[in-house]
Design an enzyme around this catalytic site. Structure first.
Site, PDB file in Angstrom:
ATOM      1  N   LYS A 174      45.094  26.127  33.153  1.00  0.00           N
ATOM      2  CA  LYS A 174      46.324  27.058  32.882  1.00  0.00           C
ATOM      3  C   LYS A 174      46.706  27.568  34.299  1.00  0.00           C
ATOM      4  O   LYS A 174      46.336  28.540  34.507  1.00  0.00           O
ATOM      5  CB  LYS A 174      46.252  27.829  32.134  1.00  0.00           C
ATOM      6  N   GLY A 226      42.683  36.927  38.910  1.00  0.00           N
ATOM      7  CA  GLY A 226      44.121  37.734  38.553  1.00  0.00           C
ATOM      8  C   GLY A 226      43.975  39.203  38.536  1.00  0.00           C
ATOM      9  O   GLY A 226      43.058  39.979  39.184  1.00  0.00           O
ATOM     10  N   SER A 227      44.984  39.825  38.096  1.00  0.00           N
ATOM     11  CA  SER A 227      44.779  41.458  37.833  1.00  0.00           C
ATOM     12  C   SER A 227      43.670  41.724  37.129  1.00  0.00           C
ATOM     13  O   SER A 227      43.436  41.294  35.783  1.00  0.00           O
ATOM     14  CB  SER A 227      46.344  41.789  37.579  1.00  0.00           C
ATOM     15  N   THR A 228      43.373  43.031  37.610  1.00  0.00           N
ATOM     16  CA  THR A 228      42.508  43.840  36.488  1.00  0.00           C
ATOM     17  C   THR A 228      43.083  44.244  34.976  1.00  0.00           C
ATOM     18  O   THR A 228      42.281  43.918  34.165  1.00  0.00           O
ATOM     19  CB  THR A 228      42.007  45.047  37.191  1.00  0.00           C
ATOM     20  N   GLY A 231      42.823  40.979  33.133  1.00  0.00           N
ATOM     21  CA  GLY A 231      41.323  40.927  32.768  1.00  0.00           C
ATOM     22  C   GLY A 231      40.736  41.605  31.691  1.00  0.00           C
ATOM     23  O   GLY A 231      40.176  40.880  31.029  1.00  0.00           O
ATOM     24  N   GLU A 249      37.586  37.096  38.330  1.00  0.00           N
ATOM     25  CA  GLU A 249      37.564  37.793  39.713  1.00  0.00           C
ATOM     26  C   GLU A 249      39.035  38.421  39.702  1.00  0.00           C
ATOM     27  O   GLU A 249      40.209  37.953  39.682  1.00  0.00           O
ATOM     28  CB  GLU A 249      37.786  36.420  40.726  1.00  0.00           C
ATOM     29  N   CYS A 283      43.178  38.996  47.474  1.00  0.00           N
ATOM     30  CA  CYS A 283      42.314  40.105  46.616  1.00  0.00           C
ATOM     31  C   CYS A 283      41.775  40.972  47.709  1.00  0.00           C
ATOM     32  O   CYS A 283      41.239  42.144  47.417  1.00  0.00           O
ATOM     33  CB  CYS A 283      41.615  39.398  45.708  1.00  0.00           C
ATOM     34  N   GLU A 380      46.451  48.867  44.199  1.00  0.00           N
ATOM     35  CA  GLU A 380      46.389  47.257  44.829  1.00  0.00           C
ATOM     36  C   GLU A 380      47.692  47.168  45.114  1.00  0.00           C
ATOM     37  O   GLU A 380      48.864  46.781  44.454  1.00  0.00           O
ATOM     38  CB  GLU A 380      45.916  46.274  43.973  1.00  0.00           C
TER      39      GLU A 380
END
Length: 482
Positions: A174, A226-228, A231, A249, A283, A380
């Site tokens: 995806k 991707g983003s925390t 996640g 990650e 990142c 970030e």
């Protein structure tokens, strides 16, 4: 090239409304890409499940499976220029980066893990039972969902897909709806390489498609970059469905510590490369700088000059050093964080504004006068924005380490010094998955990659990636007399 879904060896139109992907250098539509419905996601997962045990895939000898990965690496190289231009058009990164990092890196990952296929071994163990043989097997974990980001679409997909296939798994890919085109082209090349139907499936669409995979009870492992924030959502969905294994990650806020004895010219060049690669949309990008107070003025002056000299422009123009940000939405995020830093008392040395003209361009920006409590120092940015603060030469290294660790993230960090003892003390004290000493943050397929804390779970690349895609089975064989 096709912009459809790929399920069980067939290209099929998506049932949901198509999504346009845009050229970030112009803001213009490149093409519309299909979106998968829940039924089509289920179909892709079912195809992957069926292919997992099919003789056409499970029956391959290791050397035959390796040959497929080597063939795909060759096809990536044969189509390198097309892939590089596709990646630059869809994502915005300069052609020099698409060619040398994205496309070259993708081929290298497939070759590296192709080499591992014939070396995935178990062990025999001296257990304390009489007349019993104990050994272990490394088996595929099963169906893997690979959810990839928009910053390095081709390379990050490759560093997930290559170990997944090397270890005999099947996958549902995806890609980000913002940059799906290179993933579609890679799947076309995989078909040409000869991967059997159902081994590789691809479903495009927005976050709703990713959510379906996160919660899917027949997905055994999900790898997400991707983003925390996302996640955390994936983690809850996985826990509530089938406790699928996760490799995450996530975000980063990499500190760069410049010691008093550092070669400032080398530090400026290395930090420029580490901060503005792909317009800072990395990142591991170096974004917050702790400079010995005695060298701060020199570092700031030279860094400002380096940033101001960068050639900003469309990635397809040869010689461009800094391309656009990926979208209008992301540009607004970067602009708002810079504006917030200025309101909090930071000072702009260079940049700080959206660049004029079409496209999503933001000037490379250097801020000074920042404090550790400012959002610009702990959130970030994911853009070409550098924030510099000083530390007193008399300050203990432990205090500098504490400041560097004052973040929820822990993906990467860098240290600039000529002293081996200083480099080791800082590298050992910084809580990050990768610490680079006197160099930019470029991952390598042979080295593990992943973060501490809110930067994620698990490791990708290197031998450690094999652990993410395999289960260890213990076999006990009693051969003694009854």
């Amino acid at each position: 090239m096709t912009t459809q879904l790929f399920i069980n060896g067939e290209w099929v139109p998506g049932s949901a409304a198509a999504i346009n992907t845009l050229n970030p250098a112009t803001g213009e539509v490149i093409t519309g890409v299909a979106s998968a419905s829940p039924a089509e996601v289920d179909g892709a997962v079912a195809a992957a499940r069926a292919a997992l045990a099919a003789p056409a895939w499970a029956g391959l000898l290791p050397v035959q499976r390796a040959a497929l990965l080597f063939r795909l690496a060759d096809l990536i190289e044969e189509n390198a220029e097309e892939l590089a231009r596709l990646e630059t058009t869809d994502q915005g990164q300069p052609l020099a980066i698409s060619r040398a990092v994205s496309v070259t890196g993708a081929a290298e990952h497939f070759r590296y893990f192709a080499g591992w296929v014939t070396k995935i071994q178990g062990s025999t163990n001296p257990i304390s039972y009489p007349d019993t043989l104990h050994y272990t097997r490394r088996e595929p974990i099963g169906v893997n969902a690979l959810i990839t980001p928009w910053n390095f679409p081709l390379m990050i997909l490759s560093w997930k897909l290559s170990p997944a296939l090397a270890t005999g798994n099947t996958v549902v890919i995806k890609p980000s709806e913002v940059t799906p085109l290179s993933a579609l082209r890679l799947v076309e090349l995989a078909v040409r390489a000869g991967f059997p139907p159902g081994v590789i499936n691809l479903v495009t669409g927005d976050g709703a498609v990713g959510a379906l995979l996160s919660a899917h009870p027949d997905v055994d492992h999900l790898s997400y970059t991707g983003s925390t924030a996302v996640g955390r959502v994936i983690t809850r969905a996985a826990a509530d469905s089938n406790l699928k294994r996760l490799t995450l990650e996530l975000g980063g806020k990499a500190p760069s510590i410049i010691a008093a004895d550092a070669d400032i010219d080398a530090a400026v060049a290395g930090n420029l490369a580490g901060a503005i690669l792909n317009s800072g949309q990395v990142c591991a990008a170096y974004t917050r700088f702790y400079v010995d107070a005695a060298r701060e003025a020199e570092f700031v002056d030279k860094m400002a000059a380096g940033l101001a000299a960068l050639r900003l422009g469309p990635g397809l123009e040869e010689g461009t050093q800094l391309g656009p940000l990926v979208s209008e939405r992301h540009l607004t995020h970067v602009r708002d964080l810079v504006a917030g830093g200025l309101r909090a008392g930071a000072e702009v040395i260079t940049g700080g504004q959206r660049a004029p003209g079409a496209g999503y361009f933001f000037e490379p920006t250097l801020l000074t006068g920042v404090r550790d409590d400012m959002a610009i120092m702990h959130e970030e940015v994911f853009g070409p924005v550098l924030a510099v603060t000083a530390y007193d030469a008399a300050e203990e290294l432990d205090a500098v380490i504490a400041r560097a660790n004052n973040t929820e993230y822990g993906l990467a960090a860098t240290v600039w010094t000529r002293d081996i003892a200083t480099s080791q003390r800082l590298a050992n004290g910084i809580r990050a998955g990768a610490v680079f000493v006197n160099m930019p943050p470029i991952p390598d397929m042979a080295a593990p990659w992943g973060g501490y804390r809110a930067s994620g779970w698990g490791r990708e690349m290197g031998p450690q990636a094999l652990d993410a895609y395999t289960e260890t089975k213990a076999v006990w064989l009693h051969y003694g007399r009854e």
